[in-house]
Design a protein around this motif. Structure first.
Motif, PDB file in Angstrom:
ATOM      1  N   PHE A   3       0.832  -1.205   0.000  1.00 43.31           N
ATOM      2  CA  PHE A   3       0.000   0.000   0.000  1.00 43.31           C
ATOM      3  C   PHE A   3       0.864   1.251   0.000  1.00 43.31           C
ATOM      4  O   PHE A   3       0.586   2.214  -0.712  1.00 43.31           O
ATOM      5  N   LEU A   4       1.913   1.239   0.789  1.00 41.31           N
ATOM      6  CA  LEU A   4       2.803   2.389   0.889  1.00 41.31           C
ATOM      7  C   LEU A   4       3.475   2.672  -0.454  1.00 41.31           C
ATOM      8  O   LEU A   4       3.545   3.824  -0.900  1.00 41.31           O
ATOM      9  N   THR A   5       3.940   1.632  -1.114  1.00 39.15           N
ATOM     10  CA  THR A   5       4.592   1.795  -2.417  1.00 39.15           C
ATOM     11  C   THR A   5       3.595   2.284  -3.458  1.00 39.15           C
ATOM     12  O   THR A   5       3.891   3.194  -4.237  1.00 39.15           O
ATOM     13  N   GLY A   6       2.408   1.703  -3.470  1.00 41.99           N
ATOM     14  CA  GLY A   6       1.386   2.115  -4.435  1.00 41.99           C
ATOM     15  C   GLY A   6       0.928   3.540  -4.231  1.00 41.99           C
ATOM     16  O   GLY A   6       0.742   4.295  -5.197  1.00 41.99           O
ATOM     17  N   TYR A  11       0.811   9.130  -5.870  1.00 45.13           N
ATOM     18  CA  TYR A  11       0.969  10.534  -5.503  1.00 45.13           C
ATOM     19  C   TYR A  11       2.018  11.212  -6.387  1.00 45.13           C
ATOM     20  O   TYR A  11       1.817  12.327  -6.864  1.00 45.13           O
ATOM     21  N   THR A  12       3.122  10.516  -6.619  1.00 46.91           N
ATOM     22  CA  THR A  12       4.177  11.064  -7.474  1.00 46.91           C
ATOM     23  C   THR A  12       3.671  11.260  -8.903  1.00 46.91           C
ATOM     24  O   THR A  12       3.919  12.293  -9.524  1.00 46.91           O
ATOM     25  N   TRP A  13       2.975  10.278  -9.422  1.00 44.01           N
ATOM     26  CA  TRP A  13       2.428  10.365 -10.784  1.00 44.01           C
ATOM     27  C   TRP A  13       1.450  11.542 -10.884  1.00 44.01           C
ATOM     28  O   TRP A  13       1.457  12.290 -11.859  1.00 44.01           O
ATOM     29  N   GLY A  14       0.597  11.716  -9.863  1.00 47.12           N
ATOM     30  CA  GLY A  14      -0.348  12.821  -9.862  1.00 47.12           C
ATOM     31  C   GLY A  14       0.338  14.173  -9.801  1.00 47.12           C
ATOM     32  O   GLY A  14      -0.068  15.115 -10.486  1.00 47.12           O
ATOM     33  N   MET A  15       1.385  14.287  -8.998  1.00 48.31           N
ATOM     34  CA  MET A  15       2.099  15.569  -8.891  1.00 48.31           C
ATOM     35  C   MET A  15       2.825  15.916 -10.183  1.00 48.31           C
ATOM     36  O   MET A  15       2.836  17.073 -10.599  1.00 48.31           O
ATOM     37  N   VAL A  16       3.438  14.926 -10.819  1.00 49.48           N
ATOM     38  CA  VAL A  16       4.131  15.177 -12.089  1.00 49.48           C
ATOM     39  C   VAL A  16       3.124  15.601 -13.154  1.00 49.48           C
ATOM     40  O   VAL A  16       3.375  16.529 -13.934  1.00 49.48           O
TER      41      VAL A  16
END
Length: 91
Positions: A3-6, A11-16
């Motif tokens: 869950f933490l990795t996903g 979150y990273t994909w959304g911010m980029v």
């Protein structure tokens, strides 16, 4: 841990994705409405930009287009341009 990795990847994909969209919007605004964006930079963030009034004026003086000014300034100027474009969008 899965869950933490996903969640980290999501979150990273959304911010980029958000940053790309905001950068595109700011650069389009700088290209289409340079005086309005420069005014927003000055009034909201006290950042002064010396703009050219015609394409030929840049060769005669130290004035540049707003798009060149943003690209030459790195992440700092780009961040200010993104915030100024968002500020103009709200009005």
């Amino acid at each position: 841990i899965p869950f933490l990795t996903g969640s980290w990847l999501g979150y990273t994909w959304g911010m980029v994705g958000f940053w790309r969209q905001a950068k595109t919007k700011a650069m389009n605004c700088a290209r289409r409405y340079p005086k309005i964006l420069a005014h927003s930079l000055l009034t909201d963030f006290d950042v002064e930009v010396r703009l050219e009034s015609s394409p030929y004026e840049a060769y005669a003086s130290d004035k540049v287009s707003l798009e060149e000014w943003i690209n030459d300034g790195g992440v700092g100027r780009l961040s200010y341009a993104v915030l100024a474009a968002q500020s103009c969008d709200e009005d």
